[in-house]
Motif scaffolding. Structure first.
Motif, PDB file in Angstrom:
ATOM      1  N   LEU A  10       0.826  -1.111  -0.041  1.00 50.04           N
ATOM      2  CA  LEU A  10      -0.020   0.009   0.025  1.00 50.04           C
ATOM      3  C   LEU A  10       0.643   1.336   0.111  1.00 50.04           C
ATOM      4  N   ARG A  37      -0.809  -6.327 -15.277  1.00 52.31           N
ATOM      5  CA  ARG A  37      -1.449  -6.025 -14.193  1.00 52.31           C
ATOM      6  C   ARG A  37      -2.829  -6.168 -14.304  1.00 52.31           C
ATOM      7  N   ALA A  39      -6.507  -4.792 -12.851  1.00 52.56           N
ATOM      8  CA  ALA A  39      -7.436  -3.992 -11.998  1.00 52.56           C
ATOM      9  C   ALA A  39      -8.478  -4.429 -11.540  1.00 52.56           C
ATOM     10  N   PRO A  86      -3.379   6.273  -8.081  1.00 55.54           N
ATOM     11  CA  PRO A  86      -4.516   5.418  -8.094  1.00 55.54           C
ATOM     12  C   PRO A  86      -4.926   4.339  -9.067  1.00 55.54           C
ATOM     13  N   THR A  89      -3.165   0.768  -9.303  1.00 58.95           N
ATOM     14  CA  THR A  89      -3.743  -0.148  -8.385  1.00 58.95           C
ATOM     15  C   THR A  89      -4.140  -1.526  -9.143  1.00 58.95           C
ATOM     16  N   LEU A 110      -0.001  -7.796  -4.808  1.00 64.27           N
ATOM     17  CA  LEU A 110      -1.064  -6.736  -4.897  1.00 64.27           C
ATOM     18  C   LEU A 110      -0.288  -5.084  -4.612  1.00 64.27           C
ATOM     19  N   THR A 112      -1.573  -1.338  -4.095  1.00 61.87           N
ATOM     20  CA  THR A 112      -2.527  -0.392  -3.808  1.00 61.87           C
ATOM     21  C   THR A 112      -2.154   1.000  -3.563  1.00 61.87           C
ATOM     22  N   SER A 114      -3.302   4.733  -2.785  1.00 61.42           N
ATOM     23  CA  SER A 114      -4.282   5.471  -2.254  1.00 61.42           C
ATOM     24  C   SER A 114      -3.982   6.981  -2.764  1.00 61.42           C
TER      25      SER A 114
END
Length: 115
Positions: A10, A37, A39, A86, A89, A110, A112, A114
């Motif tokens: 994150l 990737r 999403a 973002p 992600t 993963l 992420t 923000s």
């Protein structure tokens, strides 16, 4: 060929992460390694790839922000991701294109971002 991906996490928008994809097995069977990737709710897309001789390629949406590289001594391919957004992600997976045509996937990691 087996691949082990790591490095996700994150991070806030504007931050950086470095993903690693470590290969084992018959390394000489690998022609190219790519990062994909996926999403949430979207199809998997190619992010970047690097050939056996070290030639990199990046999809337009990450050019200037991401950098794929390799360390042959460690049989590892990296994806340095800077100025994350973002929209970056997703689950990132590495894939090895092999001479036998079957290929090999690593497990996903993963990422992420923000806002």
């Amino acid at each position: 060929v087996q691949l082990q991906a790591s490095g996700g996490g994150l991070v806030q928008a504007g931050g950086s992460l470095r993903l690693s994809c470590a290969a084992s097995g018959t390394i000489s069977d690998i022609n190219r390694v790519a990062w994909y990737r996926q999403a949430p709710g979207k199809q998997r897309e190619l992010v970047a790839s690097i050939t056996r001789d070290g030639t990199p390629n990046h999809t337009n949406s990450v050019k200037g922000r991401f950098d794929i590289s390799r360390n042959s001594a460690k049989d590892t391919v990296y994806l340095q991701m800077n100025r994350l957004e973002p929209s970056d992600t997703g689950v990132y997976s590495c894939y090895a294109f092999t001479t036998d045509g079957y290929g090999s996937w690593g497990q996903g990691t993963l990422v992420t971002v923000s806002s």
